[in-house]
Scaffold this motif. Structure first.
Motif, PDB file in Angstrom:
ATOM      1  N   LYS A  21       0.832  -1.204   0.000  1.00 43.03           N
ATOM      2  CA  LYS A  21       0.000   0.000   0.000  1.00 43.03           C
ATOM      3  C   LYS A  21       0.871   1.261   0.000  1.00 43.03           C
ATOM      4  O   LYS A  21       0.608   2.204  -0.743  1.00 43.03           O
ATOM      5  CB  LYS A  21      -0.923  -0.010   1.225  1.00 43.03           C
ATOM      6  CG  LYS A  21      -1.790   1.225   1.360  1.00 43.03           C
ATOM      7  CD  LYS A  21      -2.658   1.138   2.602  1.00 43.03           C
ATOM      8  CE  LYS A  21      -3.462   2.419   2.786  1.00 43.03           C
ATOM      9  NZ  LYS A  21      -4.312   2.360   3.999  1.00 43.03           N
TER      10      LYS A  21
ATOM     11  N   ASN B  91      -6.180  -2.231  -0.806  1.00 40.66           N
ATOM     12  CA  ASN B  91      -7.044  -1.797   0.288  1.00 40.66           C
ATOM     13  C   ASN B  91      -8.195  -2.771   0.514  1.00 40.66           C
ATOM     14  O   ASN B  91      -8.576  -3.057   1.655  1.00 40.66           O
ATOM     15  CB  ASN B  91      -7.605  -0.401   0.009  1.00 40.66           C
ATOM     16  CG  ASN B  91      -6.595   0.689   0.299  1.00 40.66           C
ATOM     17  OD1 ASN B  91      -5.748   0.545   1.173  1.00 40.66           O
ATOM     18  ND2 ASN B  91      -6.678   1.794  -0.440  1.00 40.66           N
TER      19      ASN B  91
ATOM     20  N   LEU C 205      -3.839   0.075  -5.805  1.00 36.06           N
ATOM     21  CA  LEU C 205      -4.096   0.536  -4.445  1.00 36.06           C
ATOM     22  C   LEU C 205      -5.493   0.131  -3.985  1.00 36.06           C
ATOM     23  O   LEU C 205      -5.681  -0.315  -2.845  1.00 36.06           O
ATOM     24  CB  LEU C 205      -3.947   2.057  -4.364  1.00 36.06           C
ATOM     25  CG  LEU C 205      -4.182   2.688  -2.980  1.00 36.06           C
ATOM     26  CD1 LEU C 205      -3.203   2.142  -1.958  1.00 36.06           C
ATOM     27  CD2 LEU C 205      -4.074   4.205  -3.056  1.00 36.06           C
TER      28      LEU C 205
END
Length: 553
Positions: free
Chosen positions: A395, A435, A431
């Motif tokens: 991340k 997540n 990303l």
């Protein structure tokens, strides 16, 4: 006929709001923007002066943007209207996901969005606008990053100021009390004699034997001006805090903001500073007034009666519901039903008029639903610590790459721009995926043990244990006395049902309710309606979405 345009302006702090420069700049730029799009005409302005988008305060019901969204959802804003923003971060600084959720909501109601900074309109019917999507994602990302950095710097400055104040330096403006005014050189506080008189009267009334509610009612009846940050009437919280606060003795105990259980809370830090404020109440008066409060036994004795303490709220106003053991009739000896009361109504903090709610039916319904739910389908227990650590590292890499590409996009020209946009899009997709994986893994770390539902709940320790267990995967339980909801953590829908306020629901209905929720807990409302048309997919009694499954906004 021209479509209507709405210009939204927001600044975060009161200082920015009072100067007016930021708000005026946004107005002027919005008018210049409209000149490039003659199909629209300015219909109204929406203002949030001194309202934080970092904490989502501009989305609250009394904020400008919150009112606009409510008008959109109610159909008062016409389709194909235009919401003009200086940039996407005016809308939200809570990060990409939450910002995009707001934008998608507006698109769902056929509202277009104008971005002044890029002289660009994002149209609700353009399903594949990659350049617009990337610009919005970058703005939301950078807006969040900037706010986080500002928050960190402000915290560091406050820490320095607190240490300086403890050594006799300049006073903290935020530490000012309602009855005090900060001197121009910030080296001392000046006393407001009228407000001090009100504080002294509160102490005298409490010592004389009047209860908090009597004081509140007396002040509101007389029209006594409130002190502190109360905007309207006196309430029990304001009066109680005034009596219990040691600031009236001249003490200042610094606080700092910490995130606890996902929520920001102000907690005490360091040692209290003596003689920081002018003393307005003598020690003996402070002790006498506080001695009139009923003492409570630490740790509570007897049965742990409120099984949902800490996550039960009023469905009407959102305040917590407190439990009251109603005792027995002194004439018949019959036990009265235990009840719940809204703390917002009790403290006069809201206009809520919910009255009392019978407690036992709610406990029976929640435990009955939990008994019939297949937890393993909703929560998969496992230890994912190592995987989460690896994903957090990925991340960070993605966020650094996004930041670099965003900076490059702002400076590059020519044929390189499409390539950079594509790279930014790839990083943003990575990303989002990372997540999602982190969220799923954190979600699956809940330790599931349904045997805990079979504990003997007449034992205090068992009720405490069950309370702690349920709170791990239930976000909240709410009720208005006729309808109740159970919102599970990480699930998009709340289980909602009407019930008999005294009798609750029969076991057969609880089983059917749990089964209905189990089938559709991971569907959208549109998917539910589509499934409703398939013969044999669901039972006739489970076709009313609004009765059983409620989408969370």
């Amino acid at each position: 006929m021209k479509n209507k345009a709405y210009s939204y302006h927001r600044v975060s702090t009161e200082i920015q709001a009072s100067s007016g420069d930021g708000m005026q700049r946004q107005r002027d730029n919005a008018l210049k923007f409209l000149k490039n799009y003659p199909d629209y005409i300015l219909h109204d302005e929406i203002n949030d002066a001194g309202v934080s988008a970092y904490k989502g305060h501009n989305l609250l019901a009394d904020a400008g943007l919150g009112k606009f969204i409510a008008a959109v959802e109610s159909g008062k804003i016409e389709h194909d209207s235009l919401l003009i923003l200086e940039n996407a971060d005016r809308l939200s600084r809570q990060g990409i996901r939450k910002g995009q959720t707001i934008i998608q909501l507006l698109f769902d109601y056929k509202i277009n969005i104008g971005l002044v900074k890029f002289n660009l309109i994002l149209r609700h019917d353009d399903e594949n606008d990659i350049s617009g999507a990337m610009l919005v994602a970058a703005a939301l990302y950078l807006g969040r990053l900037e706010s986080e950095q500002k928050s960190k710097r402000i915290k560091e400055v406050f820490d320095i100021q607190r240490r300086s104040a403890a050594k006799g330096g300049k006073k903290l403006a935020l530490a000012k009390r309602p009855w005090l005014t900060l001197s121009d050189d910030r080296m001392s506080f000046l006393v407001n004699s009228d407000k001090v008189a009100i504080v002294k009267r509160i102490f005298d009334m409490k010592i004389s034997g009047l209860g908090i509610m009597k004081i509140v009612d007396a002040f509101n009846t007389e029209g006594v001006s409130t002190i502190g940050f109360a905007k309207s009437n006196w309430n029990t919280t304001l009066v109680t805090n005034t009596i219990k606060s040691r600031t009236v003795l001249g003490e200042y105990h610094p606080r700092t903001v910490q995130v606890i259980d996902g929520k920001e809370k102000r907690v005490l830090t360091g040692e209290p500073i003596k003689d920081y404020y002018p003393r307005i109440i003598p020690d003996d008066v402070f002790i006498k007034a506080n001695a009139t409060f009923k003492s409570t036994v630490v740790g509570r004795t007897g049965t742990y009666q409120h099984l949902f303490r800490g996550f039960m709220k009023c469905a009407c106003c959102g305040y917590s519901l407190s439990y009251k053991n109603s005792g027995k009739s002194k004439y018949t000896g019959v036990k009265y039903p235990d009840r719940l009361y809204c703390n917002g109504e009790k403290s006069r903090s809201t206009d809520c008029k919910i009255g009392h709610i019978h407690y036992k039916p709610i406990e029976d319904i929640v435990l009955g639903v939990l008994k019939f739910l297949d937890f393993k389908q909703i929560f998969t227990p496992s230890d994912n610590t190592n995987q989460i650590s690896l994903l957090n590292a990925q991340k960070i890499e993605c966020e650094h790459a996004i930041s670099n590409y965003t900076v490059a996009i702002g400076t590059v020209k020519g044929n390189a721009l499409p390539l950079l946009l594509q790279k930014l899009g790839d990083c943003q997709s990575d990303l989002t995926e990372v997540n999602a994986k982190i969220s799923d893994l954190m979600h699956s770390t809940v330790n599931i043990d349904k045997t805990i539902l079979d504990l003997d709940l007449s034992i205090d320790s068992n009720r405490r244990q069950l309370n702690q267990y349920i709170s791990k995967f239930v976000d909240y339980v709410s009720s208005d006395g006729w309808e109740m909801s159970i919102k599970f953590r990480h699930q998009p829908h709340a289980l909602t049902t009407e019930y008999h306020r005294k009798k609750g629901l029969p076991e057969s209905d609880l089983k059917e309710l749990a089964g209905c929720y189990q089938n559709f807990f991971n569907t959208t409302k549109e998917e539910f309606n589509a499934m409703d048309n398939l013969e044999g997919v669901i039972t006739e009694d489970c076709t009313d979405w609004e009765q059983h499954v409620e989408m969370e906004d």
